[in-house]
Design an enzyme around this catalytic site. Structure first.
Site, PDB file in Angstrom:
ATOM      1  N   PHE A 146      -4.488  -5.171  -6.761  1.00  0.00           N
ATOM      2  CA  PHE A 146      -3.841  -5.093  -5.496  1.00  0.00           C
ATOM      3  C   PHE A 146      -2.852  -3.923  -5.509  1.00  0.00           C
ATOM      4  CE2 PHE A 146      -1.536  -5.573  -1.697  1.00  0.00           C
ATOM      5  CZ  PHE A 146      -2.834  -5.548  -0.595  1.00  0.00           C
ATOM      6  N   ASP A 233       2.605  -0.294 -11.691  1.00  0.00           N
ATOM      7  CA  ASP A 233       3.274  -0.901 -10.184  1.00  0.00           C
ATOM      8  C   ASP A 233       3.833  -2.169 -10.043  1.00  0.00           C
ATOM      9  OD1 ASP A 233       3.024  -1.830  -7.677  1.00  0.00           O
ATOM     10  OD2 ASP A 233       1.093  -1.411  -7.383  1.00  0.00           O
ATOM     11  N   LYS A 274       9.338  -3.271  -2.101  1.00  0.00           N
ATOM     12  CA  LYS A 274       9.502  -4.835  -1.353  1.00  0.00           C
ATOM     13  C   LYS A 274      11.105  -5.138  -1.749  1.00  0.00           C
ATOM     14  CE  LYS A 274       4.923  -6.666  -2.297  1.00  0.00           C
ATOM     15  NZ  LYS A 274       4.370  -7.289  -1.262  1.00  0.00           N
TER      16      LYS A 274
END
Ligand SMILES: Cc1ncc(COP(=O)(O)O)c(C=O)c1O
Length: 426
Positions: A146, A233, A274
């Protein structure tokens, strides 16, 4: 209805359903305030937040230092675009590159944008440095990945719901099983056109899959041996979530990424988002050394808001909080308690089959089919009992509280989770 009127939960949900696109399926809880590890709904009910906005609110809701930095900057200068310099961006760029040990940063806003940025940098590097023929570059990705929801990113997803009817898809990606070093070796040596390997150090969205302890180090070695960029990531796993400042730091608990640590697997390209802002503002970043980052020239990539002064001020404050409050160490210590206590429960449970994770990124696997609504119903009950969590992929519930939680609060939460799960024992 005026936005100044106080809404009930039902009214707020009706408004979203009527006027908002139905691209999410939220739990029916309407939040209006947050502080530290707690959030409150519009009727005043208090909850522990065990999602942290998908690991964005690691520093806790409305952290005063982060909010203070944001307010001060918002009253001074908000946005210049990159048409001009501003007096905050360079300061932030120096701070974040030294924090994570890279020569340069490319600032963006959301996680998906940062992933797109990394893919573009990787392709450009492949053509201009590695010498791959134009349009032939391939990037290896993992099944179950994801990385966001843009057209290119969903092109290499294997989540049918995220992909179906959004084609034609972007070409140039090879998918291999996650945590399978032989599959990586085979793919990496299959062609001279492999430019990069994009990987989540732990697959969060897929259900918190933690790879073998040596997977990342072996993957990096394979990349290095084949002149392929290792792209990490860490949008979800980064910023102390897994008990170190980055998941690629392995067992190092110091609050800065450091190559001196033997367990550190240095990415060629690092993607953050984030919690880089503590959830206060959309801030993402791509970090790399000059030999890679310098392939990007003026006009080839950018964003009106990327690198704006508020983002710069907020991100510095958010990283300082991680350091000041030893959040990696706290995540590591509390995560071990979480898995130990929930693990003891799981051993004798027939509703929960497994607890797994690292630091304070954990998941409990529920004993039912992928398609069942048991995990959803458990989350509804958890909410009733004062704790917010959300299923990720059918029968798996992710548990990711703010990292500012203390032990007493964690034990209270464990008790809520176990009591709730017991109500579902078969
Ligand atoms: C590993 C990873 N990469 C990228 C993203 C996308 O981030 P955003 O939702 O900010 O675009 C996410 C979001 O959950 C993520 O978990």
């Amino acid at each position: 209805m005026s936005v100044l009127e106080k809404l009930t939960s039902a009214e707020a949900i009706d408004l979203e359903n009527k006027y908002g696109a139905h691209n999410y399926h939220p739990l029916p809880v309407v939040l209006s305030r947050g502080e530290g590890v707690y959030v409150w709904d519009v009727e005043g009910k208090k909850y522990y937040d065990f999602l942290s906005a998908y690991s964005a609110v690691n520093q806790g809701h409305c952290h005063p230092k982060i909010v203070g930095a944001m307010m001060e900057q918002a009253q001074t200068l908000t946005l210049t675009s990159r048409a001009f310099y501003n007096d905050k961006l360079g300061v932030y760029e120096e701070y974040i590159t030294k924090y994570f040990g890279f020569d340069k940063v490319l600032p963006m806003n959301t996680g998906a944008e940062a992933v797109e940025t990394a893919l573009k940098i990787c392709r450009k590097w492949a053509y201009e440095k590695k010498g791959i023929d134009e349009n032939q570059a391939q990037i290896i990705v993992c099944e179950g990945n994801f990385h966001g929801r843009t057209t290119t990113i969903i092109s290499f997803s294997n989540d049918e719901n995220a992909r179906k009817n959004f084609g034609p898809y972007t070409a140039g990606f090879i998918k291999i099983p996650y945590d399978d070093i032989e599959a990586l070796e085979k793919a990496i040596t299959s062609s001279p056109n492999i430019a990069g390997f994009l990987v989540e150090p732990i697959q969060g969205e897929a259900g918190v899959y933690t790879p073998a302890a040596d997977y990342l180090a072996k993957a990096k070695a394979l990349c290095e041996a084949n002149n392929v960029l290792f792209i990490a990531d860490e949008v979800q796993t980064g910023i102390a979530r897994t008990g170190s400042i980055l998941a690629v730091c392995g067992n190092c608990t110091c609050e800065k990424a450091c190559e001196k640590q033997s367990t550190y697997v240095a990415p060629d390209i690092l993607i953050l988002g984030k919690a880089l802002s503590g959830g206060a503002y959309p801030v993402s970043a791509v970090l790399a050394n000059d030999a890679i980052m310098n392939v990007i020239k003026p006009g080839q990539h950018g964003s009106t808001f990327g690198g704006n002064p508020i983002a710069a001020a907020v991100a510095i404050a958010a990283l300082e909080v991680v350091n000041d409050e030893n959040l990696s160490q706290n995540a590591r210590r509390l995560g071990a308690i979480f898995r130990e206590k929930i693990g003891a429960f799981v051993a004798n449970s027939n509703i929960a089959t497994l607890v797994r994770g690292k630091g304070l990124l954990n998941a409990i696997v529920i004993n039912d089919t992928e398609e069942s609504d048991t995990a959803w119903n458990i989350c509804m009950k958890l909410a009733e009992n004062g704790l917010l969590a959300k299923p990720t992929h059918g029968n798996i519930i992710r548990f990711a509280p703010p990292l500012v939680m203390n032990e007493e609060q964690l034990l209270d939460c464990i008790s809520i989770i176990i009591t709730t799960l017991k109500e579902f024992e078969k």
